[in-house]
Motif scaffolding. Structure first.
Motif, PDB file in Angstrom:
ATOM      1  N   SER A  90     -22.834   8.850  18.514  1.00  0.00           N
ATOM      2  CA  SER A  90     -23.592   9.607  19.488  1.00  0.00           C
ATOM      3  C   SER A  90     -22.593  10.463  20.263  1.00  0.00           C
ATOM      4  CB  SER A  90     -24.338   8.671  20.444  1.00  0.00           C
ATOM      5  OG  SER A  90     -25.084   9.402  21.383  1.00  0.00           O
ATOM      6  N   PRO A  91     -22.665  11.788  20.180  1.00  0.00           N
ATOM      7  CA  PRO A  91     -21.633  12.636  20.786  1.00  0.00           C
ATOM      8  C   PRO A  91     -21.636  12.556  22.302  1.00  0.00           C
ATOM      9  CG  PRO A  91     -23.456  13.975  20.005  1.00  0.00           C
ATOM     10  CD  PRO A  91     -23.719  12.583  19.526  1.00  0.00           C
ATOM     11  N   GLY A 104     -12.134  16.459  20.316  1.00  0.00           N
ATOM     12  CA  GLY A 104     -11.465  16.017  19.108  1.00  0.00           C
ATOM     13  C   GLY A 104     -11.701  14.584  18.707  1.00  0.00           C
ATOM     14  N   ASP A 105     -12.425  13.786  19.494  1.00  0.00           N
ATOM     15  CA  ASP A 105     -12.633  12.387  19.162  1.00  0.00           C
ATOM     16  C   ASP A 105     -13.443  12.255  17.880  1.00  0.00           C
ATOM     17  OD1 ASP A 105     -14.600   9.852  19.483  1.00  0.00           O
ATOM     18  OD2 ASP A 105     -12.637   9.436  20.374  1.00  0.00           O
ATOM     19  N   VAL A 106     -12.911  11.486  16.921  1.00  0.00           N
ATOM     20  CA  VAL A 106     -13.555  11.423  15.612  1.00  0.00           C
ATOM     21  C   VAL A 106     -14.923  10.751  15.669  1.00  0.00           C
ATOM     22  CG1 VAL A 106     -12.528   9.228  14.895  1.00  0.00           C
ATOM     23  CG2 VAL A 106     -13.137  10.928  13.169  1.00  0.00           C
ATOM     24  N   PHE A 107     -15.119   9.837  16.627  1.00  0.00           N
ATOM     25  CA  PHE A 107     -16.388   9.121  16.697  1.00  0.00           C
ATOM     26  C   PHE A 107     -17.415   9.812  17.581  1.00  0.00           C
ATOM     27  CE2 PHE A 107     -13.315   5.658  15.755  1.00  0.00           C
ATOM     28  CZ  PHE A 107     -13.809   5.341  14.498  1.00  0.00           C
ATOM     29  N   ASN A 108     -17.002  10.443  18.666  1.00  0.00           N
ATOM     30  CA  ASN A 108     -17.956  10.977  19.627  1.00  0.00           C
ATOM     31  C   ASN A 108     -17.731  12.444  19.973  1.00  0.00           C
ATOM     32  OD1 ASN A 108     -19.380   8.451  20.110  1.00  0.00           O
ATOM     33  ND2 ASN A 108     -17.469   7.767  21.046  1.00  0.00           N
ATOM     34  N   ALA A 130     -15.986  18.700  14.918  1.00  0.00           N
ATOM     35  CA  ALA A 130     -15.874  17.265  15.157  1.00  0.00           C
ATOM     36  C   ALA A 130     -16.746  16.482  14.186  1.00  0.00           C
ATOM     37  CB  ALA A 130     -16.253  16.936  16.597  1.00  0.00           C
ATOM     38  N   ILE A 131     -17.928  17.002  13.915  1.00  0.00           N
ATOM     39  CA  ILE A 131     -18.832  16.360  12.959  1.00  0.00           C
ATOM     40  C   ILE A 131     -18.197  16.339  11.568  1.00  0.00           C
ATOM     41  CG2 ILE A 131     -20.973  16.738  11.667  1.00  0.00           C
ATOM     42  CD1 ILE A 131     -21.667  15.473  14.175  1.00  0.00           C
ATOM     43  N   ARG A 132     -17.657  17.471  11.150  1.00  0.00           N
ATOM     44  CA  ARG A 132     -17.037  17.519   9.821  1.00  0.00           C
ATOM     45  C   ARG A 132     -15.854  16.562   9.729  1.00  0.00           C
ATOM     46  NH1 ARG A 132     -19.113  23.045   9.900  1.00  0.00           N
ATOM     47  NH2 ARG A 132     -17.493  23.718  11.371  1.00  0.00           N
ATOM     48  N   GLY A 133     -15.087  16.448  10.810  1.00  0.00           N
ATOM     49  CA  GLY A 133     -13.982  15.501  10.833  1.00  0.00           C
ATOM     50  C   GLY A 133     -14.463  14.064  10.725  1.00  0.00           C
ATOM     51  N   GLY A 140     -17.752  -2.398  15.231  1.00  0.00           N
ATOM     52  CA  GLY A 140     -16.305  -2.334  15.055  1.00  0.00           C
ATOM     53  C   GLY A 140     -15.948  -1.447  13.880  1.00  0.00           C
ATOM     54  N   ASP A 141     -14.964  -0.626  14.051  1.00  0.00           N
ATOM     55  CA  ASP A 141     -14.555   0.292  12.991  1.00  0.00           C
ATOM     56  C   ASP A 141     -13.906  -0.479  11.845  1.00  0.00           C
ATOM     57  OD1 ASP A 141     -14.017   2.721  11.695  1.00  0.00           O
ATOM     58  OD2 ASP A 141     -12.011   2.824  12.569  1.00  0.00           O
ATOM     59  N   GLY A 142     -14.357  -0.220  10.628  1.00  0.00           N
ATOM     60  CA  GLY A 142     -13.740  -0.784   9.434  1.00  0.00           C
ATOM     61  C   GLY A 142     -14.215  -2.165   9.055  1.00  0.00           C
ATOM     62  N   ILE A 143     -14.906  -2.868   9.949  1.00  0.00           N
ATOM     63  CA  ILE A 143     -15.285  -4.255   9.665  1.00  0.00           C
ATOM     64  C   ILE A 143     -16.239  -4.335   8.479  1.00  0.00           C
ATOM     65  CG2 ILE A 143     -16.600  -6.215  10.561  1.00  0.00           C
ATOM     66  CD1 ILE A 143     -15.335  -5.775  13.248  1.00  0.00           C
TER      67      ILE A 143
END
Length: 410
Positions: free
Chosen positions: A142-143, A152-156, A162-165, A113-116
């Motif tokens: 994992s892209p 543009g997805d920040v996680f994948n 995208a990696i730098r973001g 979970g993001d942020g947990i």
């Protein structure tokens, strides 16, 4: 506040033999370690702890923590993905379970979970909830999508931008370690451990961005190419590496001063022992586990001989391998990798402290007072650390988290 722990046999975390002595703690720091039968006899303190000949050792360090993998020895989840609120409850519980079992520090190997984990680490630091010192991670990255196509997805998202973001997002979120899934996973998708999920351009981008942001990189990597990319990324820790070839092992040895290694055997042993209900097929997982363990039985001693810092941590948090069993890795290191109990303990304490980048993992003047008082001698039988009732005292940051009444002499 000053605390003195008397009449103990000290395992200092370095692998040296036990020595009789006493320890003085001032606030959250070990102020003095004195040896001998009369050690610190003339010293008074606010808190007196009577060791009664027990073993005093550093708190354990979990190098491959998955606190949002919900299952623990207290509650098993048979589904892996949980609602966000329940995931938080499980993570808070698992942090407490790890501390209850003697783990005073933990390096996250990725979250569900993001942020947990950032929120949990802050709550632990404030003293709002019990748990180990925690280096928080983000969702395992994992892209997805076609190679070479920027998304543009920040996680994948794919591509260097995208990696730098993603790295910028991690920095802004308070994450301290980025988890990159560079290889596939045979246990989940048979035959995928040889898959490589990142391009060289993406790896070069994450190496630069993470270094500039001051973030560590943790990597899931099995194949020679994947481990090579992890090293190219400047990974602080590499997990698994079960299919590394000789040239890759040589590269890992050459990187021993900057990169740690955690094979993660706990989940493999647990998979082999698991007896799932008839409707759950674990045959591919068991085959993969057996193959990995056979390979790691050769890889781990070779890397250890080359001076690589090898750490415990075995993907605990699955229903068949729940959080709370983490100390089992020490016994596995002895039984399968040829470690002595003292060497396994060093991997779980002093070397783990080096991964954390904190003065923890040793009973040493100037180090933080994260300590365990153990009934018995784990340098003879390391398996006793799997029994939390053997922990007569758990101390974190100079605070007695739990102790038997009989050890609190005053």
């Amino acid at each position: 506040m000053r605390t003195v722990i008397r009449d103990v046999f000290i395992f200092d975390g370095t692998g040296a033999a036990l020595r009789k002595g006493a320890v003085l703690i001032d606030g959250n720091t070990i102020a003095s370690v004195e040896l001998g039968d009369a050690a610190l006899a003339d010293v008074s303190a606010d808190v007196e702890i009577a060791g009664a000949g027990r073993t005093l050792m550093p708190g354990l360090v979990e190098s491959h923590a998955h606190l949002t993998w919900g299952s623990s020895v207290e509650k098993i989840y048979h589904q892996f993905i949980l609602p966000h609120d329940e995931l938080k409850v499980a993570a808070w519980r698992n942090a407490r379970v790890l501390l209850d079992h003697g783990f005073t520090s933990a390096w996250s190997a990725g979250a569900l979970g993001d942020g947990i984990e950032v929120e949990l680490a802050a709550a632990i630091d404030r003293g709002d909830t019990p748990g180990p010192r925690l280096v928080p991670s983000t969702l395992e990255r994992s892209p997805e999508g076609a190679e070479g196509v920027e998304t543009g997805d920040v996680f994948n998202g794919r591509g260097p931008d995208a990696i730098r973001g993603f790295v910028a997002y991690c920095k802004a979120s308070g994450i301290r370690s980025i988890k990159l899934v560079i290889s596939g996973e045979d246990a989940l998708k048979p035959g995928s451990s040889g898959d490589v999920h990142y391009t060289r351009e993406e790896i070069e981008a994450v190496a630069v961005a993470a270094r500039e942001a001051g973030l560590a990189i943790a990597t899931h990597a099995y194949s020679p190419e994947a481990v090579g990319l992890a090293l190219d990324a400047g990974a602080r820790i590499i997990y698994h590496a079960s299919y590394a070839d000789e040239a890759t092992l040589d590269r890992m040895v050459a990187a021993r001063d900057t990169t740690f290694y955690a094979p993660g055997p706990g989940v493999s042993v647990a998979a082999l022992e698991a007896s799932p209900p008839p409707h759950i097929d674990m045959s591919h997982m068991k085959a993969s586990a057996a193959d990995r363990l056979e390979r790691e039985a050769k890889i781990v001693p070779a890397l250890k001989a080359g001076g690589v810092r090898i750490l415990i941590g075995g993907d605990y948090g699955f229903p068949f391998n729940p959080n709370g069993r983490n100390a089992r890795d020490l016994e596995i290191f002895v039984d399968r990798f040829g470690y002595t109990p003292a060497e396994a303990l060093q991997a779980a304490t002093a070397l783990g402290g080096e991964l954390m980048g904190l003065p923890v993992g040793q009973v040493r003047e100037g180090y933080l007072a994260d300590l365990l008082l153990v009934d018995g001698d784990p340098t003879v039988d390391v398996a006793i650390l799997q029994d939390k009732t053997r922990l007569a005292m758990i101390m974190k940051d100079g605070f007695v988290y739990k102790a038997l009444a009989e050890v609190l002499a005053a």
